[in-house]
Motif scaffolding. Structure first.
Motif, mmCIF file in Angstrom:
data_model
loop_
_atom_site.group_PDB
_atom_site.id
_atom_site.type_symbol
_atom_site.label_atom_id
_atom_site.label_comp_id
_atom_site.label_asym_id
_atom_site.label_seq_id
_atom_site.Cartn_x
_atom_site.Cartn_y
_atom_site.Cartn_z
ATOM 1 N N MET A 192 0.734 -1.098 -0.245
ATOM 2 C CA MET A 192 -0.253 -0.151 -0.215
ATOM 3 C C MET A 192 1.052 1.458 -0.200
ATOM 4 S SD MET A 192 -2.834 1.086 2.900
ATOM 5 C CE MET A 192 -3.985 0.016 2.353
ATOM 6 N N VAL A 193 0.732 2.838 -0.831
ATOM 7 C CA VAL A 193 1.181 3.413 -0.749
ATOM 8 C C VAL A 193 0.321 4.876 -0.036
ATOM 9 C CG1 VAL A 193 2.902 2.554 -2.306
ATOM 10 C CG2 VAL A 193 0.706 3.550 -3.420
ATOM 11 N N SER A 194 0.770 5.621 -0.046
ATOM 12 C CA SER A 194 0.124 6.760 0.720
ATOM 13 C C SER A 194 0.389 7.769 -0.762
ATOM 14 C CB SER A 194 0.770 7.777 2.126
ATOM 15 O OG SER A 194 -0.123 8.498 1.725
ATOM 16 N N ASP B 298 3.352 10.061 0.249
ATOM 17 C CA ASP B 298 4.918 9.320 -0.357
ATOM 18 C C ASP B 298 5.018 9.722 -1.942
ATOM 19 O OD1 ASP B 298 4.652 7.373 1.931
ATOM 20 O OD2 ASP B 298 3.560 5.374 0.500
ATOM 21 N N SER B 299 6.368 10.345 -1.920
ATOM 22 C CA SER B 299 6.930 10.809 -2.792
ATOM 23 C C SER B 299 6.962 9.612 -4.189
ATOM 24 C CB SER B 299 8.229 11.266 -2.799
ATOM 25 O OG SER B 299 9.078 10.429 -2.666
ATOM 26 N N VAL B 300 7.218 10.121 -5.263
ATOM 27 C CA VAL B 300 6.952 9.081 -6.579
ATOM 28 C C VAL B 300 8.158 8.161 -6.149
ATOM 29 C CG1 VAL B 300 7.160 8.663 -8.810
ATOM 30 C CG2 VAL B 300 5.760 10.456 -7.906
ATOM 31 N N ASP B 301 9.315 8.630 -5.416
ATOM 32 C CA ASP B 301 11.156 7.985 -5.401
ATOM 33 C C ASP B 301 10.467 7.052 -4.089
ATOM 34 O OD1 ASP B 301 13.506 7.592 -5.171
ATOM 35 O OD2 ASP B 301 13.771 7.817 -3.431
ATOM 36 N N GLU B 302 9.716 7.014 -3.367
ATOM 37 C CA GLU B 302 8.796 5.877 -2.222
ATOM 38 C C GLU B 302 8.753 4.696 -2.489
ATOM 39 O OE1 GLU B 302 8.734 7.721 2.273
ATOM 40 O OE2 GLU B 302 7.766 9.614 0.599
ATOM 41 N N ILE B 303 7.742 5.925 -3.639
ATOM 42 C CA ILE B 303 6.160 4.298 -4.190
ATOM 43 C C ILE B 303 7.301 3.521 -5.239
ATOM 44 C CG2 ILE B 303 4.159 4.295 -6.050
ATOM 45 C CD1 ILE B 303 3.682 7.275 -4.834
ATOM 46 N N VAL B 304 8.399 4.296 -5.804
ATOM 47 C CA VAL B 304 8.380 3.510 -7.230
ATOM 48 C C VAL B 304 9.564 2.163 -5.856
ATOM 49 C CG1 VAL B 304 10.601 3.186 -8.661
ATOM 50 C CG2 VAL B 304 8.648 4.946 -8.543
ATOM 51 N N ARG B 305 9.908 2.486 -5.039
ATOM 52 C CA ARG B 305 11.185 2.193 -4.135
ATOM 53 C C ARG B 305 10.228 0.978 -3.610
ATOM 54 N NH1 ARG B 305 13.426 4.596 -0.075
ATOM 55 N NH2 ARG B 305 12.867 6.512 -0.312
ATOM 56 N N LYS B 306 9.065 1.324 -2.950
ATOM 57 C CA LYS B 306 7.923 -0.242 -2.468
ATOM 58 C C LYS B 306 7.650 -0.917 -3.904
ATOM 59 C CE LYS B 306 6.231 2.684 0.952
ATOM 60 N NZ LYS B 306 5.366 3.524 1.370
ATOM 61 N N HIS B 307 7.159 0.036 -4.677
ATOM 62 C CA HIS B 307 6.761 -1.113 -5.823
ATOM 63 C C HIS B 307 7.068 -0.759 -7.073
ATOM 64 C CE1 HIS B 307 3.085 -2.615 -3.459
ATOM 65 N NE2 HIS B 307 3.034 -1.322 -3.259
ATOM 66 N N PRO B 308 8.798 -1.510 -7.548
ATOM 67 C CA PRO B 308 9.521 -1.520 -8.898
ATOM 68 C C PRO B 308 7.908 -0.799 -10.203
ATOM 69 C CG PRO B 308 11.073 -2.619 -7.716
ATOM 70 C CD PRO B 308 8.857 -2.467 -7.433
ATOM 71 N N GLU B 309 7.592 -1.438 -9.877
ATOM 72 C CA GLU B 309 6.437 -1.519 -11.361
ATOM 73 C C GLU B 309 5.457 -0.795 -11.989
ATOM 74 O OE1 GLU B 309 4.066 -3.904 -8.041
ATOM 75 O OE2 GLU B 309 5.783 -3.718 -8.717
ATOM 76 N N LEU C 211 -4.885 6.548 -9.696
ATOM 77 C CA LEU C 211 -5.567 5.816 -9.293
ATOM 78 C C LEU C 211 -6.045 4.758 -9.142
ATOM 79 C CD1 LEU C 211 -7.210 8.594 -6.382
ATOM 80 C CD2 LEU C 211 -4.542 7.090 -6.372
ATOM 81 N N ARG C 212 -6.851 4.939 -10.584
ATOM 82 C CA ARG C 212 -7.005 3.379 -11.444
ATOM 83 C C ARG C 212 -6.220 2.808 -12.010
ATOM 84 N NH1 ARG C 212 -10.689 5.852 -13.455
ATOM 85 N NH2 ARG C 212 -10.188 6.887 -15.783
ATOM 86 N N ALA C 213 -5.530 3.660 -12.294
ATOM 87 C CA ALA C 213 -3.972 2.182 -13.429
ATOM 88 C C ALA C 213 -3.517 1.985 -12.075
ATOM 89 C CB ALA C 213 -3.600 3.466 -14.329
ATOM 90 N N PHE C 214 -3.041 2.493 -10.754
ATOM 91 C CA PHE C 214 -2.251 1.380 -10.004
ATOM 92 C C PHE C 214 -3.446 0.763 -8.992
ATOM 93 C CE2 PHE C 214 0.714 5.499 -9.637
ATOM 94 C CZ PHE C 214 1.797 4.885 -9.469
ATOM 95 N N SER C 215 -4.316 0.694 -9.135
ATOM 96 C CA SER C 215 -5.598 -0.494 -8.824
ATOM 97 C C SER C 215 -5.395 -1.371 -9.636
ATOM 98 C CB SER C 215 -6.410 0.711 -8.799
ATOM 99 O OG SER C 215 -7.724 -0.967 -8.360
ATOM 100 N N GLU C 216 -6.078 -1.325 -11.193
ATOM 101 C CA GLU C 216 -5.412 -2.420 -11.957
ATOM 102 C C GLU C 216 -3.933 -3.100 -11.637
ATOM 103 O OE1 GLU C 216 -6.091 -0.073 -15.728
ATOM 104 O OE2 GLU C 216 -8.349 0.354 -15.563
ATOM 105 N N LYS C 217 -3.221 -2.299 -11.512
ATOM 106 C CA LYS C 217 -1.908 -3.308 -11.456
ATOM 107 C C LYS C 217 -1.517 -4.127 -9.836
ATOM 108 C CE LYS C 217 -0.993 -2.205 -14.879
ATOM 109 N NZ LYS C 217 -0.361 -3.630 -16.345
#
Length: 72
Positions: A1-3, A6-17, A60-66
């Motif tokens: 889960m991301v917030s 969260d920075s884009v950098d943090e999101i990518v580190r948690k979820h490289p996809e 948000l929809r694109a993230f949810s779909e993945k």
């Protein structure tokens, strides 16, 4: 889960996809590791949405779909 905080950098580190998701939405600069490690440190999804004029709901929809849940 991301917030949304969260920075884009943090999101990518948690979820490289997330790189592929963001590039597919039009955030082509995020594919560049240098941009991700500099601008990505302070850029959030809402800021990126406003900057590129891409509706946050679409992101948000694109993230949810993945399968990446974004806490609003």
């Amino acid at each position: 889960m991301v917030s949304l905080k969260d920075s884009v950098d943090e999101i990518v580190r948690k979820h490289p996809e997330a790189v592929d998701i963001l590039v597919g939405l039009g955030f082509s600069d995020i594919a560049n590791p240098l941009m991700r490690s500099t601008v990505g440190k302070f850029m959030t999804l809402p800021k990126a949405s406003g900057m590129k004029k891409i509706p946050l709901e679409e992101i948000l929809r694109a993230f949810s779909e993945k399968g990446i849940e974004v806490m609003v």
